[in-house]
Write an enzyme that holds these catalytic residues in place. Structure first.
Site, PDB file in Angstrom:
ATOM      1  N   ASP A 108      -9.755  -5.541  -3.882  1.00 13.79           N
ATOM      2  CA  ASP A 108      -9.211  -4.388  -3.150  1.00 13.79           C
ATOM      3  C   ASP A 108     -10.059  -3.147  -3.419  1.00 13.79           C
ATOM      4  OD1 ASP A 108      -7.678  -2.335  -2.072  1.00 13.79           O
ATOM      5  OD2 ASP A 108      -5.781  -3.281  -2.607  1.00 13.79           O
TER       6      ASP A 108
ATOM      7  N   SER B  63       0.823  -1.205   0.000  1.00 15.35           N
ATOM      8  CA  SER B  63       0.000   0.000   0.000  1.00 15.35           C
ATOM      9  C   SER B  63       0.863   1.264   0.000  1.00 15.35           C
ATOM     10  CB  SER B  63      -0.943  -0.070   1.208  1.00 15.35           C
ATOM     11  OG  SER B  63      -1.903   0.941   1.152  1.00 15.35           O
TER      12      SER B  63
ATOM     13  N   HIS C 244      -7.664  -5.525   0.464  1.00 14.10           N
ATOM     14  CA  HIS C 244      -6.458  -4.719   0.667  1.00 14.10           C
ATOM     15  C   HIS C 244      -5.653  -5.279   1.832  1.00 14.10           C
ATOM     16  CE1 HIS C 244      -4.088  -1.169  -0.070  1.00 14.10           C
ATOM     17  NE2 HIS C 244      -4.119  -0.833   1.203  1.00 14.10           N
TER      18      HIS C 244
END
Ligand SMILES: *[C@@H]1O[C@H](CO)[C@@H](O)[C@H](O)[C@H]1NC(C)=O
Ligand SMILES: *[C@@H]1O[C@H](CO)[C@@H](O)[C@H](O)[C@H]1NC(C)=O
Length: 421
Positions: free
Chosen positions: A126, A41, A158
């Site tokens: 996600d 991320s 995610h």
């Protein structure tokens, strides 16, 4: 008596004690042509940023649920666009950013990205960072000649994909620290690709040392929204520095810093088991929340909350991590990485050691600061300081060496057999 002891110990902690803070990051025998990075991320965005900025030194990157270089240069509004509507991102604009920074020597010459290996993972489920962001960053890398591999087919939300820890692959992993069990060993598959395809399978346990180190000497502090302490994993096979090891730098995601999770990102992403089996030292630098800086979630700076340099070699976090990389990968040239002259790791206070008396307080003089051997067990030693005698333990694999007054590699300390190995 107990109170006095506690008081004395606390005083020691505050005033005397280099030994009791996080250890200084040590130098190891590293093959500097094998340095790779990864991240999840915001950590994925940081990994790409770091790779692009130091492309002459970094051989590859693994980006999990990440974002393209410079995508959020305009701040939080751009960051939101990159995360939720990456379809609108124009890759050629980002390529221009890279070329401009390269021409201005604010990052390494971007031609160094050519031929570098890049692994991109993005789950189909996600909803925090839209999967198109993965395609965009892969395209950007390809525009500079990187050799890419991707995994876009797994039904992951995610989070970091593992095969042993976390929420179910398609379920929110907020409660398991954004780590998902996808029956997919993300660390192993990515590292195997980056390092040539013939890695040994991950070790069943990470038997090496996960050490904490001082980040402040590198500029890691509240101002740079970094934790004073980072983690580094030293595989068993890299501890005595006789073998050349590889180096990997792993960037955690938002809300995955030491403040949030202690060492969970380091211990539950499978990376250290891969590292143990393949002699890869892993740096886990740590960001930290800084509300005043606009970073309450301990994200690495990929949208410029610190300043406009965030994405180039002058960025505070970029510089700090790069100094750590240089420290850990550069043995003193004069030592040739010979363990007999390389500074061994500093030590940590004992929690469960022998209970024998370590000398009455008062035995050490008021003005004494001295390390002494602990009778009968070379793993231990004592610090006589400020009239107190504190029991300390050498790091695993080391014995106290009275000749130099500190811990040393066990084979170099005469008179202690290896019965404590
Ligand atoms: C970058 O490297 C390429 C190839 O080596 C070279 O042609 C170019 O002039 C370099 N650019 C800069 C800004 O140094
Ligand atoms: C890689 O980057 C360095 C530093 O910017 C530069 O000196 C070198 O020419 C580059 N190498 C290539 C092959 O472009």
């Amino acid at each position: 008596m107990k109170l006095t002891w506690t008081f004395t110990f606390t005083v020691l902690l505050h005033f005397c004690c280099v030994v009791l803070g996080a250890d200084k990051l040590q130098s190891y025998n590293v093959d500097t042509s094998t340095i790779t990075v990864s991240g999840l991320s915001a950590g994925g965005a940081m990994a790409m940023q770091y790779h692009v900025a130091f492309s002459s030194e970094i051989q590859g990157s693994a980006i999990f649920a990440g974002l393209p270089f410079a995508c959020a240069k305009g701040g939080l509004t751009s960051a939101n666009l990159c995360m939720y509507s990456p379809g609108t991102v124009i890759v050629s604009n980002l390529a221009k950013e890279i070329n401009d920074l390269s021409s201005a020597n604010k990052i390494d010459n971007a031609s160094n990205l050519s031929g570098k290996k890049v692994f991109v993972f993005h789950g189909t489920k996600d909803t925090t960072v839209n999967p198109t962001a993965g395609r965009k960053l892969e395209q950007l890398y390809q525009d500079f000649g990187a050799v890419t591999e991707n995994e876009y087919t797994i039904g992951a939300v995610h989070g970091f994909p593992t095969d042993f820890y976390g929420a179910a692959c398609g379920s929110s992993s907020a409660a398991t620290h954004y780590i998902n069990n996808c029956n997919y060993h993300g660390s192993n598959i990515a590292m195997n690709y980056l390092l040539g395809g013939s890695l040994a399978p991950p070790a069943s346990s990470a038997a090496g040392q996960l050490l904490q180190y001082d980040q402040t000497e590198f500029g890691g502090n509240a101002i740079s929204s970094m934790d004073p302490t980072g983690y580094v994993y030293i595989p068993t096979g890299c501890q005595d520095r006789t073998r050349q090891c590889k180096l990997h730098i792993a960037f955690h995601g938002c809300q995955q810093s030491k403040t949030n999770l202690n060492d969970i990102y380091a211990t539950k992403t499978g990376m250290i088991e891969v590292a143990e089996a393949n002699n890869i030292i892993v740096l886990f630098p740590q960001a930290a929340p800084n509300i005043l800086a606009g970073n309450p979630n301990a994200c690495w700076d990929w949208w410029g909350y610190l300043n406009a340099n965030f994405l180039n070699k002058d960025g505070a976090q970029m510089k700090a991590v790069h100094s750590m990389q240089l420290r850990v990968s550069t043995c003193e040239p004069s030592t040739g990485c010979n363990p007999s002259v390389t500074e061994p790791p500093v030590t940590t206070p004992v929690t469960g050691g022998p209970t024998a008396s370590t000398g009455a307080p008062g035995e050490c003089g008021d003005n004494t600061v001295e390390f002494r051997p602990f009778p009968g067990d070379c793993r231990y030693y004592t610090l006589c300081a400020c009239s107190a005698n504190v029991l300390l333990e050498c790091a695993s694999g080391l014995y106290f060496d009275p000749a130099i007054g500190k811990c040393n590699f066990m084979q170099l300390v005469p008179g202690c057999d290896a019965k404590f190995n």
